[in-house]
Design a protein around this motif. Structure first.
Motif, PDB file in Angstrom:
ATOM      1  N   ARG A 196       0.870  -1.409   8.972  1.00  0.00           N
ATOM      2  CA  ARG A 196       0.248  -2.644   9.451  1.00  0.00           C
ATOM      3  C   ARG A 196      -0.291  -3.476   8.275  1.00  0.00           C
ATOM      4  O   ARG A 196      -0.114  -4.690   8.224  1.00  0.00           O
ATOM      5  N   GLU A 197      -0.901  -2.804   7.306  1.00  0.00           N
ATOM      6  CA  GLU A 197      -1.414  -3.524   6.144  1.00  0.00           C
ATOM      7  C   GLU A 197      -0.277  -4.083   5.291  1.00  0.00           C
ATOM      8  O   GLU A 197      -0.360  -5.203   4.789  1.00  0.00           O
ATOM      9  N   ASN A 198       0.799  -3.318   5.136  1.00  0.00           N
ATOM     10  CA  ASN A 198       1.941  -3.811   4.372  1.00  0.00           C
ATOM     11  C   ASN A 198       2.595  -5.011   5.049  1.00  0.00           C
ATOM     12  O   ASN A 198       3.007  -5.963   4.384  1.00  0.00           O
ATOM     13  N   VAL A 220       0.854  -1.186   0.000  1.00  0.00           N
ATOM     14  CA  VAL A 220       0.000   0.000   0.000  1.00  0.00           C
ATOM     15  C   VAL A 220       0.887   1.232   0.000  1.00  0.00           C
ATOM     16  O   VAL A 220       1.848   1.334   0.768  1.00  0.00           O
ATOM     17  N   ILE A 277      -1.616   2.588   9.940  1.00  0.00           N
ATOM     18  CA  ILE A 277      -2.549   1.742   9.189  1.00  0.00           C
ATOM     19  C   ILE A 277      -1.854   1.149   7.967  1.00  0.00           C
ATOM     20  O   ILE A 277      -1.958  -0.047   7.691  1.00  0.00           O
ATOM     21  N   ARG A 285       1.022  -7.141   6.979  1.00  0.00           N
ATOM     22  CA  ARG A 285       0.086  -8.249   6.794  1.00  0.00           C
ATOM     23  C   ARG A 285       0.234  -8.846   5.402  1.00  0.00           C
ATOM     24  O   ARG A 285       0.239 -10.060   5.234  1.00  0.00           O
ATOM     25  N   ARG A 286       0.395  -7.989   4.409  1.00  0.00           N
ATOM     26  CA  ARG A 286       0.558  -8.488   3.042  1.00  0.00           C
ATOM     27  C   ARG A 286       1.885  -9.205   2.863  1.00  0.00           C
ATOM     28  O   ARG A 286       1.951 -10.195   2.146  1.00  0.00           O
ATOM     29  N   VAL A 323      -7.418  -1.418   1.483  1.00  0.00           N
ATOM     30  CA  VAL A 323      -7.413  -1.266   2.942  1.00  0.00           C
ATOM     31  C   VAL A 323      -8.772  -0.726   3.362  1.00  0.00           C
ATOM     32  O   VAL A 323      -9.189   0.337   2.914  1.00  0.00           O
ATOM     33  N   TRP A 336     -11.143   0.773   6.242  1.00  0.00           N
ATOM     34  CA  TRP A 336     -10.988   1.516   7.495  1.00  0.00           C
ATOM     35  C   TRP A 336     -12.181   1.409   8.407  1.00  0.00           C
ATOM     36  O   TRP A 336     -12.084   1.609   9.599  1.00  0.00           O
TER      37      TRP A 336
END
Length: 154
Positions: A118-120, A26, A115, A122-123, A85, A87
């Motif tokens: 954290r998403e990166n 992201v 945010i 997770r990916r 993502v 929210w």
């Protein structure tokens, strides 16, 4: 009822797994601009109060910067959402708070950074990339204490 259709939450199979693993990191488009615009707005408002007695001019600077920052936050949230993502309801709160309060833009900058990171992470975990930076896969610090040669005591 078929459980191998794409697009529903019950999708399974190699095609779905490959599609999920190919998600790029992201990258928020407007996030770096938000902090710069906020800082420039603070400097302009400070300079206006020093060299001008007109409080109305300073008020206009603050009002215009709030509107501009709220637009940037909205665009940033939309760009992050387009990258997958989600929210929830807090995206509306961040937009409204940026429109009303002067110190929310830097807080949004920090929050959206958390945010996105954290998403990166997770990916990366989903793709099987090791994120802790160590060489070992067993959770240690990368050294192998069991393979120390005891033949040379020096």
């Amino acid at each position: 009822m078929s459980t191998n259709t794409t697009g529903d939450e019950y999708s399974r199979g190699r095609e779905v797994e490959e599609r999920q693993q190919r998600q790029p990191a992201v990258s928020p488009l407007y996030r770096p601009i938000i902090i710069v615009v906020w800082a420039i707005g603070v400097v302009i408002a400070f300079v206006m109060t020093l060299f001008s007695n007109a409080a109305a001019t300073t008020l206009w600077v603050v009002l215009i910067s709030h509107l501009f920052l709220a637009g940037l936050v909205r665009q940033d949230i939309n760009s992050i959402r387009k990258q997958g993502v989600e929210w929830g309801l807090s995206r509306h709160v961040w937009f409204a708070a940026t429109l009303v309060f002067p110190l929310v833009a830097p807080l949004y900058y920090v929050y959206s950074g958390r945010i996105v990171s954290r998403e990166n992470e997770r990916r990366k975990r989903r793709q099987g990339i090791e994120t802790d930076g160590t060489g070992g896969t067993d959770g240690t610090d990368g050294t192998d204490a069991d393979n120390i040669d005891d033949a040379d005591p020096a």
